[in-house]
Design an enzyme around this catalytic site. Structure first.
Site, mmCIF file in Angstrom:
data_model
loop_
_atom_site.group_PDB
_atom_site.id
_atom_site.type_symbol
_atom_site.label_atom_id
_atom_site.label_comp_id
_atom_site.label_asym_id
_atom_site.label_seq_id
_atom_site.Cartn_x
_atom_site.Cartn_y
_atom_site.Cartn_z
ATOM 1 N N SER A 9 46.462 27.521 -63.127
ATOM 2 C CA SER A 9 47.873 27.803 -62.891
ATOM 3 C C SER A 9 48.049 29.243 -62.445
ATOM 4 O O SER A 9 47.719 30.179 -63.181
ATOM 5 C CB SER A 9 48.680 27.568 -64.176
ATOM 6 O OG SER A 9 49.940 28.196 -64.041
ATOM 7 N N HIS A 34 47.605 24.799 -59.535
ATOM 8 C CA HIS A 34 48.861 24.440 -60.197
ATOM 9 C C HIS A 34 49.895 25.544 -59.946
ATOM 10 O O HIS A 34 49.652 26.719 -60.221
ATOM 11 C CB HIS A 34 48.589 24.278 -61.701
ATOM 12 C CG HIS A 34 49.756 23.798 -62.491
ATOM 13 N ND1 HIS A 34 50.092 22.462 -62.618
ATOM 14 C CD2 HIS A 34 50.671 24.483 -63.229
ATOM 15 C CE1 HIS A 34 51.155 22.345 -63.399
ATOM 16 N NE2 HIS A 34 51.534 23.563 -63.783
ATOM 17 N N ASP A 36 53.730 26.782 -60.704
ATOM 18 C CA ASP A 36 54.866 26.623 -61.610
ATOM 19 C C ASP A 36 56.134 27.162 -60.967
ATOM 20 O O ASP A 36 56.242 28.354 -60.682
ATOM 21 C CB ASP A 36 54.588 27.373 -62.915
ATOM 22 C CG ASP A 36 53.533 26.668 -63.745
ATOM 23 O OD1 ASP A 36 53.697 25.478 -64.027
ATOM 24 O OD2 ASP A 36 52.523 27.319 -64.089
ATOM 25 N N MET A 38 60.041 27.816 -61.484
ATOM 26 C CA MET A 38 61.020 27.967 -62.581
ATOM 27 C C MET A 38 62.323 28.555 -62.040
ATOM 28 O O MET A 38 62.288 29.442 -61.187
ATOM 29 C CB MET A 38 60.456 28.902 -63.648
ATOM 30 C CG MET A 38 59.107 28.467 -64.188
ATOM 31 S SD MET A 38 58.570 29.531 -65.529
ATOM 32 C CE MET A 38 56.961 28.823 -65.889
ATOM 33 N N HIS A 67 54.658 21.990 -60.031
ATOM 34 C CA HIS A 67 55.326 21.603 -61.276
ATOM 35 C C HIS A 67 56.733 22.192 -61.250
ATOM 36 O O HIS A 67 56.910 23.406 -61.408
ATOM 37 C CB HIS A 67 54.468 22.170 -62.441
ATOM 38 C CG HIS A 67 55.044 21.967 -63.802
ATOM 39 N ND1 HIS A 67 54.531 22.602 -64.920
ATOM 40 C CD2 HIS A 67 56.072 21.201 -64.253
ATOM 41 C CE1 HIS A 67 55.220 22.233 -65.985
ATOM 42 N NE2 HIS A 67 56.154 21.391 -65.608
ATOM 43 N N MET A 69 59.996 23.081 -62.736
ATOM 44 C CA MET A 69 60.755 23.294 -63.984
ATOM 45 C C MET A 69 62.130 23.811 -63.578
ATOM 46 O O MET A 69 62.484 24.973 -63.823
ATOM 47 C CB MET A 69 60.009 24.288 -64.881
ATOM 48 C CG MET A 69 58.798 23.663 -65.551
ATOM 49 S SD MET A 69 57.628 24.899 -66.149
ATOM 50 C CE MET A 69 56.767 25.230 -64.635
ATOM 51 N N MET A 139 53.506 18.527 -71.535
ATOM 52 C CA MET A 139 53.562 19.963 -71.867
ATOM 53 C C MET A 139 53.058 20.158 -73.290
ATOM 54 O O MET A 139 53.545 19.508 -74.219
ATOM 55 C CB MET A 139 55.001 20.489 -71.779
ATOM 56 C CG MET A 139 55.576 20.672 -70.388
ATOM 57 S SD MET A 139 54.677 21.771 -69.274
ATOM 58 C CE MET A 139 54.448 23.245 -70.243
ATOM 59 N N ASP A 177 49.306 20.647 -69.983
ATOM 60 C CA ASP A 177 49.689 21.972 -69.475
ATOM 61 C C ASP A 177 50.208 22.849 -70.615
ATOM 62 O O ASP A 177 51.249 22.548 -71.203
ATOM 63 C CB ASP A 177 50.774 21.772 -68.403
ATOM 64 C CG ASP A 177 51.182 23.060 -67.715
ATOM 65 O OD1 ASP A 177 50.587 24.114 -67.983
ATOM 66 O OD2 ASP A 177 52.123 22.994 -66.890
HETATM 67 C C1 DX5 Z 1 54.242 26.977 -68.594
HETATM 68 C C2 DX5 Z 1 53.600 26.502 -67.331
HETATM 69 C C3 DX5 Z 1 52.121 26.496 -67.373
HETATM 70 C C4 DX5 Z 1 51.499 27.834 -67.634
HETATM 71 C C5 DX5 Z 1 50.349 27.587 -68.555
HETATM 72 O O1 DX5 Z 1 55.584 26.721 -68.574
HETATM 73 O O2 DX5 Z 1 54.023 25.193 -66.988
HETATM 74 O O3 DX5 Z 1 51.556 25.896 -66.202
HETATM 75 O O4 DX5 Z 1 51.038 28.489 -66.499
HETATM 76 O O5 DX5 Z 1 49.837 28.808 -68.931
HETATM 77 P P1 DX5 Z 1 48.747 28.952 -70.082
HETATM 78 O O6 DX5 Z 1 47.539 28.163 -69.630
HETATM 79 O O7 DX5 Z 1 48.495 30.417 -70.137
HETATM 80 O O8 DX5 Z 1 49.346 28.402 -71.334
HETATM 81 ZN ZN ZN Z 2 52.895 24.128 -65.302
#
Ligand code: DX5
Ligand code: ZN
Length: 221
Positions: A9, A34, A36, A38, A67, A69, A139, A177
């Site tokens: 990620s 990956h 993210d 947000m 992903h 969010m 998650m 994740d």
């Molecule tokens: C969190 C993200 C993850 C994040 C995981 O909201 O969806 O993808 O990058 O990070 P680690 O592996 O550090 O928990």
């Molecule tokens: Zn993620």
């Protein structure tokens, strides 16, 4: 024999050197990158939009696992797909009309569709769309930030979901994740995880390539 996929990620990468870090992840054998996304509403953090996905697409040939969010993900599906997403997941909590959103993503046959669930969200409603999707993103931390501690109840949830998938003879994959590291990778794989997302346990290491190899090896040694 089942084989684990590793999805580093970029949330924990150095965004000023993103191209270089993603290339290292590719050399380390990453199966997916990956990404993210947000929005500061659904989760208390803001990251990137389709433009960054588009540039990443030009930097690497590794499939991009995006992903979302974000609230109202249906408004952005076209943009993230034309930017180059190979996998696209939306959160169940953000979709009043989940079936419709899933169908919208499925109208792009080259894209794998996933549904993501927060730690406190039950699997109950998911079963209604399970045979429509390619993967479920479980998650294992509350979404928003990298570097959080793995929530151990996730293991039971993965086990439970794997049983449903097997009973229904589906080929739906399970992605996990949050808080994934060499200490829990094997247990996650055994419980039924097919894809491990890892941010801080890969990109906060000095040797990104080695961190990916170590995480993969941890699932079978
Ligand atoms: C969190 C993200 C993850 C994040 C995981 O909201 O969806 O993808 O990058 O990070 P680690 O592996 O550090 O928990
Ligand atoms: Zn993620």
């Amino acid at each position: 024999m089942r084989k684990i996929k590793i999805a580093p990620s970029i949330l924990s990468a150095n965004f000023a050197k993103l191209g270089d870090e993603v290339r290292l992840a590719e050399e380390g054998g990453a199966d997916y990158i990956h990404v993210d996304v947000m929005d500061g509403h659904f989760v208390p953090n803001i990251t990137i939009g389709p433009q960054v996905v588009k540039f990443l697409r030009e930097e690497t040939s590794v499939p991009l696992d995006v992903h979302l969010m974000i609230e109202n993900p249906e408004f952005f599906i076209d943009d993230f797909i034309s930017a180059g997403s190979s996998l696209l997941s939306v959160h169940m909590e953000t979709c009043t009309h989940l079936h419709r959103v899933v169908q919208k993503i499925k109208s792009f046959p080259e894209v794998k569709v996933g549904v993501a669930l927060n730690p406190a969200t039950a699997l109950t409603n998911l079963v209604n769309v399970l045979d429509e999707i390619d993967f479920v993103l479980i998650m294992s931390v509350n979404p928003g930030f990298g570097g959080q501690k793995f929530i151990p109840q996730t293991i039971d949830k993965i086990n439970f979901l794997k049983n449903i998938i097997n009973e229904r003879n589906l080929s739906v994959e399970i992605e996990v994740d949050g808080g994934v590291n060499v200490g829990n990778a094997k247990e996650l794989f055994k419980a039924g995880a097919d894809i491990l997302v890892a941010g801080s346990s890969i990109f906060s290491k000095d040797d990104i390539k080695k961190a990916i190899v170590d995480l993969r090896n941890a699932t079978f040694v």
